[in-house]
Design an enzyme around this catalytic site. Structure first.
Site, short mmCIF file in Angstrom:
data_model
loop_
_atom_site.label_atom_id
_atom_site.label_comp_id
_atom_site.label_asym_id
_atom_site.label_seq_id
_atom_site.Cartn_x
_atom_site.Cartn_y
_atom_site.Cartn_z
N GLY A 149 -14.74 0.66 23.30
CA GLY A 149 -13.36 0.41 23.68
C GLY A 149 -12.69 1.63 24.25
N GLY A 165 3.65 2.27 6.53
CA GLY A 165 2.65 1.43 7.17
C GLY A 165 1.51 2.17 7.83
N ALA A 209 -13.41 0.61 18.44
CA ALA A 209 -11.99 0.69 18.81
C ALA A 209 -11.68 -0.41 19.81
CB ALA A 209 -11.68 2.07 19.40
N VAL A 228 -6.90 -4.55 17.71
CA VAL A 228 -6.45 -4.86 16.35
C VAL A 228 -6.12 -6.34 16.26
CG1 VAL A 228 -5.57 -2.54 15.94
CG2 VAL A 228 -4.05 -4.27 16.92
N ASP A 238 3.66 -5.77 15.25
CA ASP A 238 2.30 -6.11 15.64
C ASP A 238 1.94 -7.55 15.30
OD1 ASP A 238 2.16 -3.50 16.42
OD2 ASP A 238 0.57 -2.92 15.02
N GLU A 252 0.80 -1.22 0.00
CA GLU A 252 0.00 0.00 0.00
C GLU A 252 0.83 1.26 0.00
OE1 GLU A 252 -2.89 -0.14 3.12
OE2 GLU A 252 -3.41 -2.21 2.65
N HIS A 298 14.93 23.23 37.39
CA HIS A 298 13.78 23.99 37.89
C HIS A 298 13.64 25.29 37.08
CE1 HIS A 298 10.99 25.84 40.74
NE2 HIS A 298 11.72 26.94 40.65
#
Length: 479
Positions: free
Chosen positions: A194, A39, A283, A286, A325, A35, A458
């Site tokens: 979700g 990704g 959602a 996956v 994944d 595609e 700081h």
């Protein structure tokens, strides 16, 4: 037929980083993509969603300009087409950048769909499965369909939105995150199934942009992977913004027409109610892209939709590897990249170590942000640790007050006996940038004593990280 040392299947963050590292190590390398390089993360996930959320953040601050002594004439309005255009433009820019990296590192890009014929051989056919097209022209020198051989084939095919039977997305009334990133208009109301990172990020975006948002979560806690105390605080802050939550609840059936979606909800006590909204966003996680690439015929072991690996990317079939994944949770781009580097360096014979998943940070880019690494308080106790807990609120930090962001907390979890930092959990402004301090500390096996004697600048938000450590050992200074 072309021969390579390495063929990587999938040009997402894990795949293209693996290909670059392979080329750096002297391997003749090719990468297959059907595609678009970059990704899901670059094109439909991490990057474009952060662009959308940045627009929402600017809207949030513009709407509160008077709190900062500023006057804006008129109300702040949303041009959603311009918001989406900016998001897509950023993806396109980075998409081109990845193509450049492939060319720079002399990685051949093969455009098409891959199927493993046998170990060491992959057949590439023309892309047919996805309606999405590449955003940029295919770089010169790209190879096309054909048979390719490589001693090592690395699968990095990523994942796709999980589809619940009976709640299939149609792009109109029922969305996945693909659709939610390119709305034609902001819906007046939205149901989100979700409350993981994807669900919460879109809840934050659409609520800030004016939609009425209800989140339905099956488990009793929103943000289920986060520390319970942080999740509870986040929920209160989200509810303060007007986001509604139904936890311990599930969508059982839906009905839709041309104007709305009606969702039947079953609550934890068995009671049922109906929610109606203009759109419903699914959602619910996956699923790894393991189908259609020849794994079954070769006997590559899978488990619950993911390819099983040994920690170095190796599958049970010699010469076939998997990262990212498709190799299982946590499904995060930075985990995929790190796994890819470990995999290719192992192939090269370098001294490598498996990914330590408890040291992989997780970030949710909602407002306020959420970030964490390591064990939650409950997980640390379950693992048998005697623990010390430190907490420090944003409302006691000068920089947070000056930013106008006094809501949030930093929480640290230590082993009582050794002083080992077991986990860190945050909710509040810019915590997705702060968390890396604790990640580095955990990687270096830092103890509480090291952190106590570290000087933090700081005024900064990072001072809260120091104070949280001090609090765990009864030495907090500013609370």
């Amino acid at each position: 037929m072309s021969n390579y040392d390495i063929v990587v299947i999938g040009a997402g963050p894990g795949g293209y980083v693996t290909a670059i590292r392979a080329a750096q190590l002297g391997f003749k390398t090719a990468i297959v993509e059907r595609e678009h390089v970059g990704g899901i993360c670059l094109n439909w996930g991490c990057i474009p969603t952060k662009a959308l959320l940045r627009s929402a953040e600017i809207h949030h601050y513009a709407s509160r300009a008077k709190d900062y002594g500023l006057v804006l004439e008129g109300s702040v309005s949303v041009d959603i087409s311009a918001v989406v255009k900016r998001s897509r433009g950023i993806s396109a820019q980075l998409n081109g950048g990845v193509a450049y990296l492939m060319k720079k590192n002399q990685v051949d890009v093969i455009w098409g769909e891959a199927k493993l014929d046998k170990p060491g051989q992959v057949t590439i056919s023309a892309t047919t499965k996805s309606p999405m097209q590449p955003q940029n022209p295919i770089p010169k020198g790209v190879h096309g369909p054909g048979i390719y051989r490589a001693k090592h084939i690395i699968i990095a095919t990523g994942a796709r939105p999980r589809v619940i039977p009976g709640i299939e997305p149609d792009g109109e009334r029922i969305w996945t995150y693909f659709h939610a990133m390119m709305p034609k208009e902001i819906p007046k109301s939205l149901i989100i199934m979700g409350s993981g990172a994807i669900g919460i990020e879109f809840a934050s975006f659409y609520r800030t942009m004016g939609a009425e948002v209800t989140v339905v979560e099956l488990l009793p806690q929103i943000l289920p992977v986060e520390d319970a105390e942080i999740a509870a605080m986040a929920r209160k802050l989200f509810e303060k913004q007007g986001i509604k939550f139904l936890t311990g609840a599930k969508v059982t059936t839906i009905e839709k027409d041309t104007k709305s979606v009606n969702a039947q909800i079953e609550l934890s006590d068995g009671k049922k109610e109906t929610l109606s909204a203009e759109r419903l966003l699914s959602a619910v996680g996956v699923a790894g892209n393991i189908e259609g690439i020849g794994l079954e015929a070769l006997g590559v072991k899978t488990d619950r939709g993911s390819i099983v690996t040994d920690g170095y990317g190796r599958t049970n079939v010699a010469g076939i590897y998997a990262i990212g994944d498709v190799a299982g949770p946590p499904m995060l781009a930075h985990k995929a990249e790190h796994e890819g580097v470990i995999c290719i360096e192992t192939i090269k014979g370098l001294n490598t170590h498996p990914v330590e998943k408890n040291k992989i940070p997780g970030c949710t880019y909602c407002h306020p942000q959420i970030a964490s690494v390591g064990l939650t308080e409950a997980a640390a106790k379950s693992a048998g640790h005697a623990i010390k807990i430190g907490r420090f609120p944003f409302q006691a930090n000068g920089k947070a007050i000056a930013l106008g962001e006094p809501d949030g907390m930093i929480k640290t979890v230590f082993d009582e006996k050794t002083g080992q930092l077991l986990g860190a959990h945050m909710v509040g402004a810019e915590v997705t940038e702060l968390i890396q301090g604790y990640v580095v500390a955990m990687q270096l096996e830092t103890t509480e004593e090291d952190l106590i004697h570290t000087v933090f600048p700081h005024p900064t938000l990072s001072e809260m990280m120091h104070e949280s450590v001090l609090d765990a050992y009864g030495r907090v200074l500013h609370m």
